[in-house]
Design a protein around this motif. Sequence first.
Motif, PDB file in Angstrom:
ATOM      1  N   PHE A 163       0.827  -1.201   0.000  1.00  0.00           N
ATOM      2  CA  PHE A 163       0.000   0.000   0.000  1.00  0.00           C
ATOM      3  C   PHE A 163       0.866   1.258   0.000  1.00  0.00           C
ATOM      4  O   PHE A 163       0.525   2.259  -0.651  1.00  0.00           O
ATOM      5  N   TRP A 164       1.989   1.238   0.720  1.00  0.00           N
ATOM      6  CA  TRP A 164       2.914   2.368   0.648  1.00  0.00           C
ATOM      7  C   TRP A 164       3.508   2.493  -0.760  1.00  0.00           C
ATOM      8  O   TRP A 164       3.718   3.612  -1.255  1.00  0.00           O
ATOM      9  N   MET A 165       3.773   1.355  -1.408  1.00  0.00           N
ATOM     10  CA  MET A 165       4.273   1.402  -2.779  1.00  0.00           C
ATOM     11  C   MET A 165       3.253   2.066  -3.698  1.00  0.00           C
ATOM     12  O   MET A 165       3.598   2.925  -4.528  1.00  0.00           O
ATOM     13  N   MET A 166       1.964   1.701  -3.563  1.00  0.00           N
ATOM     14  CA  MET A 166       0.933   2.309  -4.395  1.00  0.00           C
ATOM     15  C   MET A 166       0.800   3.798  -4.120  1.00  0.00           C
ATOM     16  O   MET A 166       0.577   4.607  -5.037  1.00  0.00           O
ATOM     17  N   ALA A 167       0.958   4.188  -2.856  1.00  0.00           N
ATOM     18  CA  ALA A 167       0.897   5.607  -2.518  1.00  0.00           C
ATOM     19  C   ALA A 167       2.047   6.377  -3.171  1.00  0.00           C
ATOM     20  O   ALA A 167       1.853   7.484  -3.693  1.00  0.00           O
ATOM     21  N   LEU A 168       3.245   5.800  -3.170  1.00  0.00           N
ATOM     22  CA  LEU A 168       4.393   6.453  -3.798  1.00  0.00           C
ATOM     23  C   LEU A 168       4.206   6.577  -5.308  1.00  0.00           C
ATOM     24  O   LEU A 168       4.558   7.604  -5.914  1.00  0.00           O
TER      25      LEU A 168
END
Length: 463
Positions: A163-168
């Motif tokens: 989810f942090w990857m998608m946010a980035l």
Amino acid sequence: MSTPSRAVAGLALAILTASVGTSAANVALPALVTAFTATPGQVQWVVVAYLLAVTSISVTAGSAGDRWGRRRVLLAGISIFTVGAVTGALAPSLVTLVIARGVQGVGAAVMTALPLALARDLVADGRTGRIMGLLGTTSAVGTALGPALGGALIGWGGWTAPFWMMALLGAAALPLAVTVPSARTITRTRHRFDATGNVLLGAGIATYALALTAPMPNWPTGTLLGGAAALLIGFLAVERRADAPVLPPALLRHRTITTGMITNVLVATVMMTTLVVGPYALHDGLQLPLPLVGLVMAVGPVTSAISGVLAGRLVDRTSPPIMITVSLTILTVGAAALATVPTWWGVAGYIGALFILTPGYQLFLAANNTHTLSATDPTQRGAIAGALGLSRNLGLITGASAMGALYATLAAESDTAANGPLDAAQTTFFIAALLAAIAAAASLRASRSLQPRAQTAPRKEQP
């Protein structure tokens, strides 16, 4: 990097991010069962919520872009997706995570629909196929990278890492998307937004998708399908009287547009069949170890990534309607090869069939998107791009559910036979080949119906 190049990169990254969002969270499901002390049926809603939102909001997202500006709505969609990803990473409960995934899906619906319309506005007619091929390649790369990146990140940072990857990715797409020129053709109207039509369409599509995803045992599929039919009939009735309909009935009577949507549904069904049934054909049917199954399945996305831009160039140099029929013929041959060749040549035959099937799919995407959007009034391209996304999603859902259920039924009936799993998979692939053939016939009929009009067009008298 020049402004047009940054704009194209922004559109491509938006599609890649939404594609990664579709598949990256799937690999986190086992970890979510442990993290939230939930059942597999409960955590499946993390996937279902995203899928329902993307499917039901697609047309609304496109028509909103036509009404309020495609770049403006795209930027809002990327922001919504990013906020949803951050909320998901910080979710204290499974309910919060499911809601966050629904929010992400709303943003992803915008990010998959509007780049097609914006790309059509951005380039000249002779280069449309090329950029459509690039966007198709980006989508394939994103779908392929999602599980790989998500799985690697989970091993490093736990279930929140995808989810942090998608946010980035969303945060990186925003500054690039800002450089996309605003379309000069925005629908300026004093009519009120068609809220009733949007609600009925979204509810009908969501109900249909919910009926087929069956996230828990004893799901009332028949009741939900009946409800979906009633909602969509109500939608058509409302659209006939609406001042500013979300999907004008005249567009649905346009042969090029309706044929493009129908073939899109059929082709997406065929491709999802290969993704759902393929692992069983390879592992249970051809006795391939699981690690090697993943490698063989990766042949499809890799071939898509290589062939997408080449397919777009071919569309630009030829006639899109002809390329649609050619691509569907190739797709039919590839699906038929999956249904027959592995019996003789095993895994090598399966890989060979993928080398036929996947370029046909990329050629279809480039040609169909180019032809359908070129036949559309510029002020309505957002709505039609959304409709193309909707039809694709419906095909993916149908392939995953109906064709997956068909394989499961056939495999259960032949579980005592030595070649039972392979026979069941090949029968399912044969049905997929029939669907591709139906799509090819529909495309050919539509292209022929346009020829008499061109031949009978009035000619100017010579002086």
